[in-house]
Motif scaffolding. Structure first.
Motif, PDB file in Angstrom:
ATOM      1  N   GLY A  29     104.082  81.441   4.208  1.00  0.00           N
ATOM      2  CA  GLY A  29     104.412  80.647   5.400  1.00  0.00           C
ATOM      3  C   GLY A  29     105.619  79.754   5.171  1.00  0.00           C
ATOM      4  N   ILE A  30     105.649  79.102   4.007  1.00  0.00           N
ATOM      5  CA  ILE A  30     106.782  78.208   3.713  1.00  0.00           C
ATOM      6  C   ILE A  30     108.058  79.042   3.544  1.00  0.00           C
ATOM      7  CG2 ILE A  30     107.711  76.432   2.175  1.00  0.00           C
ATOM      8  CD1 ILE A  30     104.771  75.898   1.257  1.00  0.00           C
ATOM      9  N   ALA A  31     107.934  80.177   2.835  1.00  0.00           N
ATOM     10  CA  ALA A  31     109.113  81.009   2.554  1.00  0.00           C
ATOM     11  C   ALA A  31     109.742  81.550   3.835  1.00  0.00           C
ATOM     12  CB  ALA A  31     108.720  82.156   1.628  1.00  0.00           C
ATOM     13  N   SER A  32     108.904  81.755   4.856  1.00  0.00           N
ATOM     14  CA  SER A  32     109.431  82.333   6.104  1.00  0.00           C
ATOM     15  C   SER A  32     109.670  81.280   7.182  1.00  0.00           C
ATOM     16  CB  SER A  32     108.459  83.394   6.636  1.00  0.00           C
ATOM     17  OG  SER A  32     107.207  82.801   6.908  1.00  0.00           O
ATOM     18  N   ARG A  54     114.208  67.440   0.184  1.00  0.00           N
ATOM     19  CA  ARG A  54     113.345  66.661  -0.716  1.00  0.00           C
ATOM     20  C   ARG A  54     112.655  67.589  -1.703  1.00  0.00           C
ATOM     21  NH1 ARG A  54     110.906  63.600   4.554  1.00  0.00           N
ATOM     22  NH2 ARG A  54     112.781  62.438   5.068  1.00  0.00           N
ATOM     23  N   ARG A  55     112.024  67.006  -2.708  1.00  0.00           N
ATOM     24  CA  ARG A  55     111.362  67.816  -3.726  1.00  0.00           C
ATOM     25  C   ARG A  55     110.066  68.417  -3.170  1.00  0.00           C
ATOM     26  NH1 ARG A  55     114.144  69.097  -8.046  1.00  0.00           N
ATOM     27  NH2 ARG A  55     112.138  69.795  -8.801  1.00  0.00           N
ATOM     28  N   LEU A  56     109.892  69.698  -3.408  1.00  0.00           N
ATOM     29  CA  LEU A  56     108.661  70.394  -3.011  1.00  0.00           C
ATOM     30  C   LEU A  56     108.144  71.132  -4.240  1.00  0.00           C
ATOM     31  CD1 LEU A  56     106.626  71.424  -0.854  1.00  0.00           C
ATOM     32  CD2 LEU A  56     108.197  73.334  -0.453  1.00  0.00           C
ATOM     33  N   VAL A  57     106.926  70.806  -4.654  1.00  0.00           N
ATOM     34  CA  VAL A  57     106.337  71.420  -5.845  1.00  0.00           C
ATOM     35  C   VAL A  57     105.136  72.245  -5.406  1.00  0.00           C
ATOM     36  CG1 VAL A  57     105.293  70.985  -8.100  1.00  0.00           C
ATOM     37  CG2 VAL A  57     107.093  69.468  -7.256  1.00  0.00           C
ATOM     38  N   LEU A  58     105.161  73.517  -5.775  1.00  0.00           N
ATOM     39  CA  LEU A  58     104.079  74.418  -5.381  1.00  0.00           C
ATOM     40  C   LEU A  58     103.295  74.846  -6.612  1.00  0.00           C
ATOM     41  CD1 LEU A  58     106.085  76.679  -2.889  1.00  0.00           C
ATOM     42  CD2 LEU A  58     104.802  74.577  -2.393  1.00  0.00           C
ATOM     43  N   VAL A  59     102.045  74.402  -6.683  1.00  0.00           N
ATOM     44  CA  VAL A  59     101.158  74.826  -7.775  1.00  0.00           C
ATOM     45  C   VAL A  59     100.533  76.134  -7.291  1.00  0.00           C
ATOM     46  CG1 VAL A  59      99.257  74.146  -9.294  1.00  0.00           C
ATOM     47  CG2 VAL A  59     100.852  72.409  -8.435  1.00  0.00           C
ATOM     48  N   ALA A  60     101.368  77.171  -7.347  1.00  0.00           N
ATOM     49  CA  ALA A  60     101.044  78.461  -6.730  1.00  0.00           C
ATOM     50  C   ALA A  60     100.073  79.232  -7.608  1.00  0.00           C
ATOM     51  CB  ALA A  60     102.326  79.259  -6.535  1.00  0.00           C
ATOM     52  N   VAL A 110     104.184  92.213  -5.744  1.00  0.00           N
ATOM     53  CA  VAL A 110     105.634  92.104  -5.512  1.00  0.00           C
ATOM     54  C   VAL A 110     105.900  91.219  -4.291  1.00  0.00           C
ATOM     55  CG1 VAL A 110     107.730  93.398  -4.909  1.00  0.00           C
ATOM     56  CG2 VAL A 110     106.169  94.286  -6.645  1.00  0.00           C
ATOM     57  N   ILE A 111     105.034  91.313  -3.289  1.00  0.00           N
ATOM     58  CA  ILE A 111     105.208  90.450  -2.098  1.00  0.00           C
ATOM     59  C   ILE A 111     105.120  88.980  -2.504  1.00  0.00           C
ATOM     60  CG2 ILE A 111     104.156  89.747   0.096  1.00  0.00           C
ATOM     61  CD1 ILE A 111     103.253  92.683   0.426  1.00  0.00           C
ATOM     62  N   HIS A 112     104.087  88.634  -3.295  1.00  0.00           N
ATOM     63  CA  HIS A 112     103.939  87.245  -3.753  1.00  0.00           C
ATOM     64  C   HIS A 112     105.179  86.817  -4.535  1.00  0.00           C
ATOM     65  CE1 HIS A 112      99.358  88.258  -3.943  1.00  0.00           C
ATOM     66  NE2 HIS A 112      99.727  87.933  -2.714  1.00  0.00           N
ATOM     67  N   LEU A 113     105.595  87.677  -5.466  1.00  0.00           N
ATOM     68  CA  LEU A 113     106.731  87.331  -6.329  1.00  0.00           C
ATOM     69  C   LEU A 113     108.015  87.183  -5.516  1.00  0.00           C
ATOM     70  CD1 LEU A 113     105.792  89.589  -9.356  1.00  0.00           C
ATOM     71  CD2 LEU A 113     105.907  87.092  -9.375  1.00  0.00           C
ATOM     72  N   GLN A 114     108.180  88.022  -4.503  1.00  0.00           N
ATOM     73  CA  GLN A 114     109.396  87.908  -3.680  1.00  0.00           C
ATOM     74  C   GLN A 114     109.389  86.597  -2.894  1.00  0.00           C
ATOM     75  OE1 GLN A 114     109.336  91.611  -1.482  1.00  0.00           O
ATOM     76  NE2 GLN A 114     110.689  92.624  -2.977  1.00  0.00           N
ATOM     77  N   ASN A 115     108.224  86.245  -2.349  1.00  0.00           N
ATOM     78  CA  ASN A 115     108.149  84.968  -1.621  1.00  0.00           C
ATOM     79  C   ASN A 115     108.409  83.791  -2.557  1.00  0.00           C
ATOM     80  OD1 ASN A 115     107.614  85.936   0.979  1.00  0.00           O
ATOM     81  ND2 ASN A 115     105.428  86.121   0.571  1.00  0.00           N
ATOM     82  N   LEU A 116     107.814  83.848  -3.751  1.00  0.00           N
ATOM     83  CA  LEU A 116     107.991  82.748  -4.707  1.00  0.00           C
ATOM     84  C   LEU A 116     109.438  82.685  -5.201  1.00  0.00           C
ATOM     85  CD1 LEU A 116     104.625  83.070  -6.707  1.00  0.00           C
ATOM     86  CD2 LEU A 116     105.228  81.327  -5.003  1.00  0.00           C
TER      87      LEU A 116
END
Ligand SMILES: Cc1cc2nc3c(=O)[nH]c(=O)nc-3n(C[C@H](O)[C@H](O)[C@H](O)COP(=O)(O)O)c2cc1C
Length: 195
Positions: free
Chosen positions: A100-103, A122-128, A135-141
């Motif tokens: 959601g954030i990536a898109s 601003r700083r955004l930290v994602l404890v993903a 591959v979908i997850h990795l592409q978004n990250l």
């Protein structure tokens, strides 16, 4: 709970990825630090996951924040860039929220607050958190990691600081993530510095 005047504001997002105890640890650690006002927003799925991973009612977790916002409240202060904050941490961050954030798909307050954090630089930290990562997850990250100010800080184990308990491990994971937000945690074992 009333907000603390003149405090530095940090937004904490909690999603339905595994890791509710990390969210609670993060909120407790932020409470230990003077001068930080925590604005919390949790997704509906965060409550579902918490039912499996967190002892006690979800309200015990939300009570750790200074201000708790409803995820449907798209008119909350943290939905606007004019409401100044020192950044946002999403802990834990699900792959759905990362997507959601990536898109830029901001149909909840949590996603909107993250979107605002990115657009305001601003700083955004994602404890993903997910395993294995597709591959979908990795592409978004990867897309997120390429944005200025965004850190992907997965909750991975480390042993060099000699953890003796789950709490030690959680504190180290959260301290490392908070370091990315510019929040210093007392007792954080930094490599090359005596503890
Ligand atoms: C017990 C439990 C653990 C889950 N763990 C993860 C996880 O580690 N990572 C993930 O991306 N989704 C995980 N999910 C699925 C998310 O909760 C689901 O995708 C949800 O739609 C995420 O919504 P949110 O991002 O709005 O919180 C888990 C669900 C449950 C019930």
């Amino acid at each position: 709970m009333a907000s603390r005047a003149d405090a530095r504001r940090i937004v904490v997002g909690v999603t339905g990825a595994s890791g509710t105890p990390l969210a609670a640890r993060c909120l407790r650690m932020l409470r230990e630090i003077d001068g930080i006002e925590v604005h919390l927003v949790a997704s509906e799925a965060a409550r579902t996951t918490a039912a499996y991973e967190f002892d006690g009612p979800f309200e015990d977790l939300t009570a750790l924040a200074d201000v708790c916002h409803d995820d449907a409240a798209l008119d909350a202060p943290i939905a606007s860039g004019t409401f100044e904050t020192g950044g946002m941490i999403v802990v834990p961050c699900s792959m759905k929220t990362a997507a959601g954030i990536a898109s830029g798909y901001s149909d909840s307050l949590l996603l909107r607050a993250a979107d605002v954090t990115v657009k305001e630089g601003r700083r955004l930290v994602l404890v993903a958190r997910e395993a294995p990562l597709s591959v979908i997850h990795l592409q978004n990250l990867t897309r997120l990691a390429s944005l200025p100010g965004v850190s992907i800080c997965p909750p991975v184990l480390s042993y060099y600081h000699r953890p003796e308990s789950l709490e030690d491990m959680e504190r180290h994971i959260v301290a490392k993530a908070l370091q990315q937000l510019g929040v210093d945690v007392e007792g954080f074992a930094r490599w090359g510095e005596a503890s």
